[in-house]
Motif scaffolding. Structure first.
Motif, mmCIF file in Angstrom:
data_model
loop_
_atom_site.group_PDB
_atom_site.id
_atom_site.type_symbol
_atom_site.label_atom_id
_atom_site.label_comp_id
_atom_site.label_asym_id
_atom_site.label_seq_id
_atom_site.Cartn_x
_atom_site.Cartn_y
_atom_site.Cartn_z
ATOM 1 N N SER A 33 60.730 54.911 89.288
ATOM 2 C CA SER A 33 61.909 55.531 88.730
ATOM 3 C C SER A 33 62.290 57.084 89.081
ATOM 4 O O SER A 33 63.234 57.500 88.663
ATOM 5 N N GLY A 34 61.205 57.566 89.474
ATOM 6 C CA GLY A 34 61.215 59.044 89.979
ATOM 7 C C GLY A 34 60.835 59.896 88.743
ATOM 8 O O GLY A 34 61.289 61.268 88.752
ATOM 9 N N SER A 35 60.535 59.454 87.724
ATOM 10 C CA SER A 35 60.213 60.352 86.596
ATOM 11 C C SER A 35 59.193 61.215 86.582
ATOM 12 O O SER A 35 58.789 61.971 85.451
ATOM 13 N N GLN A 36 58.214 61.027 87.431
ATOM 14 C CA GLN A 36 56.961 61.955 87.671
ATOM 15 C C GLN A 36 56.189 61.365 86.349
ATOM 16 O O GLN A 36 55.195 62.144 85.969
ATOM 17 N N LYS A 37 56.092 60.235 86.038
ATOM 18 C CA LYS A 37 55.320 59.437 85.139
ATOM 19 C C LYS A 37 54.937 58.392 85.411
ATOM 20 O O LYS A 37 55.922 57.609 86.354
ATOM 21 N N LEU A 38 53.765 57.773 85.183
ATOM 22 C CA LEU A 38 53.393 56.423 85.412
ATOM 23 C C LEU A 38 52.962 55.786 84.236
ATOM 24 O O LEU A 38 52.230 56.360 83.523
ATOM 25 N N SER A 39 53.165 54.282 84.002
ATOM 26 C CA SER A 39 52.442 53.739 82.858
ATOM 27 C C SER A 39 50.897 53.954 82.960
ATOM 28 O O SER A 39 50.649 54.227 84.162
ATOM 29 N N VAL A 40 50.283 53.600 82.022
ATOM 30 C CA VAL A 40 48.660 53.706 82.082
ATOM 31 C C VAL A 40 48.076 52.594 82.951
ATOM 32 O O VAL A 40 47.306 52.901 83.763
ATOM 33 N N ALA A 41 48.755 51.483 82.800
ATOM 34 C CA ALA A 41 48.320 50.461 83.873
ATOM 35 C C ALA A 41 48.412 50.795 85.339
ATOM 36 O O ALA A 41 47.658 50.597 85.840
#
Length: 76
Positions: A33-41
């Motif tokens: 998504s390019g959000s600079q965030k990842l889900s924990v998994a």
């Protein structure tokens, strides 16, 4: 922040600058998504694929430090 610093120190002592660049690149590649965030998994998968496994307890503590807003997303 103590856990975050400890894990970052752990990683920096065990990984070359190239390995750390590869880890960052893996985070970017996993972030569709390019959000600079990842889900924990996803965050855990990327770390494991890059050989940055820190153990379940330390990983949980790291996630709690990194996800201060409790959104389930880890900024990188």
């Amino acid at each position: 922040m103590r856990i975050k610093r400890a894990v970052l120190t752990y990683l920096s002592e065990r990984f070359s600058s190239q390995n750390l660049q590869d880890l960052k690149a893996a985070f970017v590649a996993a972030d569709v998504s390019g959000s600079q965030k990842l889900s924990v998994a996803d965050f855990q998968l990327v770390m494991q694929k890059c050989g940055a496994y820190v153990g379940d307890y330390i990983f949980k503590e790291l996630c709690e430090e990194l996800d201060m807003k409790k959104t389930g997303m880890i900024p990188y």
